[in-house]
Write a protein that holds these residues in place. Structure first.
Motif, mmCIF file in Angstrom:
data_model
loop_
_atom_site.group_PDB
_atom_site.id
_atom_site.type_symbol
_atom_site.label_atom_id
_atom_site.label_comp_id
_atom_site.label_asym_id
_atom_site.label_seq_id
_atom_site.Cartn_x
_atom_site.Cartn_y
_atom_site.Cartn_z
ATOM 1 N N TRP A 357 22.730 29.707 5.378
ATOM 2 C CA TRP A 357 22.393 28.619 6.291
ATOM 3 C C TRP A 357 21.968 29.160 7.664
ATOM 4 C CZ3 TRP A 357 22.085 24.305 3.584
ATOM 5 C CH2 TRP A 357 22.829 24.217 2.411
ATOM 6 N N ASN A 359 20.651 28.335 11.917
ATOM 7 C CA ASN A 359 20.798 27.481 13.098
ATOM 8 C C ASN A 359 22.198 26.877 13.228
ATOM 9 O OD1 ASN A 359 18.045 27.920 13.685
ATOM 10 N ND2 ASN A 359 17.457 26.244 12.314
ATOM 11 N N ALA A 361 24.203 25.701 11.059
ATOM 12 C CA ALA A 361 24.587 24.624 10.142
ATOM 13 C C ALA A 361 25.611 25.097 9.129
ATOM 14 C CB ALA A 361 23.348 24.083 9.425
ATOM 15 N N TYR A 364 29.240 23.674 9.326
ATOM 16 C CA TYR A 364 29.385 22.260 8.970
ATOM 17 C C TYR A 364 29.273 22.073 7.456
ATOM 18 C CZ TYR A 364 28.573 21.749 13.961
ATOM 19 O OH TYR A 364 28.664 21.860 15.328
ATOM 20 N N THR A 409 28.942 14.783 8.824
ATOM 21 C CA THR A 409 28.772 15.831 9.840
ATOM 22 C C THR A 409 27.795 16.899 9.377
ATOM 23 O OG1 THR A 409 31.036 15.449 10.605
ATOM 24 C CG2 THR A 409 29.995 17.522 11.225
ATOM 25 N N ALA A 410 27.905 17.320 8.127
ATOM 26 C CA ALA A 410 27.003 18.348 7.607
ATOM 27 C C ALA A 410 25.558 17.825 7.557
ATOM 28 C CB ALA A 410 27.465 18.779 6.218
ATOM 29 N N LYS A 412 24.230 15.525 9.456
ATOM 30 C CA LYS A 412 23.728 15.406 10.808
ATOM 31 C C LYS A 412 23.269 16.754 11.331
ATOM 32 C CE LYS A 412 25.001 13.591 15.352
ATOM 33 N NZ LYS A 412 26.069 12.933 16.151
ATOM 34 N N ALA A 413 24.025 17.787 11.038
ATOM 35 C CA ALA A 413 23.645 19.134 11.477
ATOM 36 C C ALA A 413 22.346 19.596 10.823
ATOM 37 C CB ALA A 413 24.763 20.116 11.158
ATOM 38 N N THR A 418 22.429 9.905 7.648
ATOM 39 C CA THR A 418 23.888 9.952 7.799
ATOM 40 C C THR A 418 24.588 8.655 7.388
ATOM 41 O OG1 THR A 418 23.655 9.285 10.128
ATOM 42 C CG2 THR A 418 23.755 11.655 9.640
#
Length: 441
Positions: A357, A359, A361, A364, A409-410, A412-413, A418
């Motif tokens: 992953w 940036n 992310a 999350y 949350t994941a 959104k990241a 969402t």
């Protein structure tokens, strides 16, 4: 005593005395006097015709000379050769250039033998047919004939309804002139997907050949395949509003006879007065590598969740909801629903842990991975439940962990939708998408 007449030919007396230059009757014999022999008339050797005959007249009683061969009193033109006309017509139309060329050559031969007209027509037909034949040979050699035939079939395939030609492709949006996505359509009005529109095309496929299978069979096939193809276009189905349904264009009996076999699948508003705004496309052409990896892992889980048994309520089919047959003796699709979800969660978490992953992310996604492992434990307990109540307890706990706070949350990241889709607490099937329908076009 009478004086004898002078010697010489004399005419016998009669009512009309002829002058000294008239000839009397010719004596019978081999050497008649005069330049031309006379033929005795039926009245006798001494019977004269009513008119004297001159030295250049034919003997009386002989037939006149007939007209010479080839002479006609009126000058009628020679006929036009029919094959020369046919050769020119076929050469101009270019429909059968080979036939036109042959007919032109035959026509030239006939014109020469019969003296007919049409030489220019035959030559024109030969020239035009030769050009058409050369173009045809070039088209076959370069593949142009195949392209033409494919274009013809596309035109027939896209001529639907009342004969108006139209075509909508995957990723395009449109409005139906009638304002409805149900019934029959004869045309569509393409519009940008960024604005308000009635439908968005997400897939198309062709039906097998043969005779027209009937409206019901065509609609059933379209329904099954369109629903199966939607996830490839909207991998992030959390982004699909609940009011959106699946619709499709199918061939009519008339368009089928022209080679139309195409079914067009589309998203449309389940509300007849509603519209869509923005594209629903979420596939490899619009997603980042991280988004694609996350949604591909998610798809494994949702495929298992959507395979609920026929009985919607657990009480009606507890074995089907939990274990079914033992996994060691059956393929995954034959397992009970809870057992399939357990296997899918194991595969999903493995995929999420394996992806690099970017940036920030990763942390999350790791939180969501932990939640999925906890959910797997609950589904495992549901698969071994002794009664419907125990099954439902672990089922609810496991479902809450699948789409809980960690999942939001994941997502959104990663820049994904969402808002979790609504689900039936009993069946768990479906993604909250509205129902759709078919439309013959």
């Amino acid at each position: 005593m009478a004086t004898p007449p002078p010697p010489g030919p004399q005419q016998p007396g009669g009512p009309y005395q002829q002058g000294p230059y008239q000839q009397g009757p010719y004596p019978q014999g081999p050497s008649p006097q005069g330049p031309y022999p006379q033929v005795p008339s039926p009245q006798g050797p001494f019977s004269q015709g009513p008119y004297p005959q001159g030295p250049y007249q034919q003997p009386y009683g002989l037939p006149y000379q007939p007209w010479g061969q080839g002479y006609t009193p009126y000058n009628r033109p020679a006929p036009v050769n029919g094959l020369s006309i046919a050769a020119l017509v076929l050469g101009i139309l270019c429909c059968l250039p080979g036939v036109g060329l042959v007919l032109g050559l035959i026509a030239l031969g006939q014109i020469g033998r019969r003296g007919e007209r049409g030489r220019g027509l035959a030559i024109g037909g030969i020239v035009m047919s030769s050009i058409g034949l050369a173009v045809l040979v070039t088209a076959f050699a370069t593949g142009g004939a195949h392209d033409f035939w494919e274009g013809f079939k596309d035109g027939a395939r896209n001529t639907r309804g009342n004969g108006v030609t139209f075509s909508v492709q995957k990723g395009e949006c449109f409005n139906a002139p009638g304002g409805s996505l149900e019934g029959e359509a004869s045309d569509v009005d393409k519009v940008p997907c960024s604005g308000s529109h009635q439908a968005e095309v997400f897939a198309d496929f062709s039906l097998p050949g043969g005779g027209y299978p009937g409206d019901e069979a065509v609609g059933r096939t379209a329904d099954d395949k369109c629903y199966a193809l939607q996830d490839a276009y909207t991998m992030d189905f959390w982004a699909v509003p609940e009011s959106v349904g699946v619709y499709y264009f199918t061939p009519t009996r008339e368009s089928w006879s022209y080679g139309d076999r195409e079914v067009t699948c589309m998203f449309g508003s389940a509300d007849k007065k509603g519209t869509l705004t923005g594209s629903l496309r979420r596939d490899a052409t619009t997603l980042t590598d991280d988004q694609l990896a996350y949604l591909q892992a998610d798809a494994v889980l949702y495929e298992a969740l959507d395979t609920a048994p026929d009985a919607a309520y657990v009480e009606d089919d507890l074995p089907g909801h939990k274990m079914g047959v033992p996994p060691a003796r059956a393929k995954p699709r034959a397992w009970g629903r809870a057992t399939r979800v357990v296997a899918a969660l194991a595969d999903q978490t493995r995929k999420l842990r394996a992806h690099p992953w970017r940036n920030g992310a990763g942390r999350y996604v790791a939180g969501q991975t932990t939640a999925l492992e906890q959910a797997r434990e609950e589904w495992q307990k549901a698969a071994g439940a002794a009664d419907a109540d125990t099954f439902s307890t672990h089922y609810d706990r496991g479902s809450a962990l699948l789409e809980g706070r960690a999942a939001v949350t994941a997502r959104k990241a990663l820049g994904l939708a969402t808002t979790p889709p609504s689900r039936d607490a009993e069946s768990g099937g479906g993604s909250g998408r509205g129902t759709g329908g078919g439309k013959q076009v």
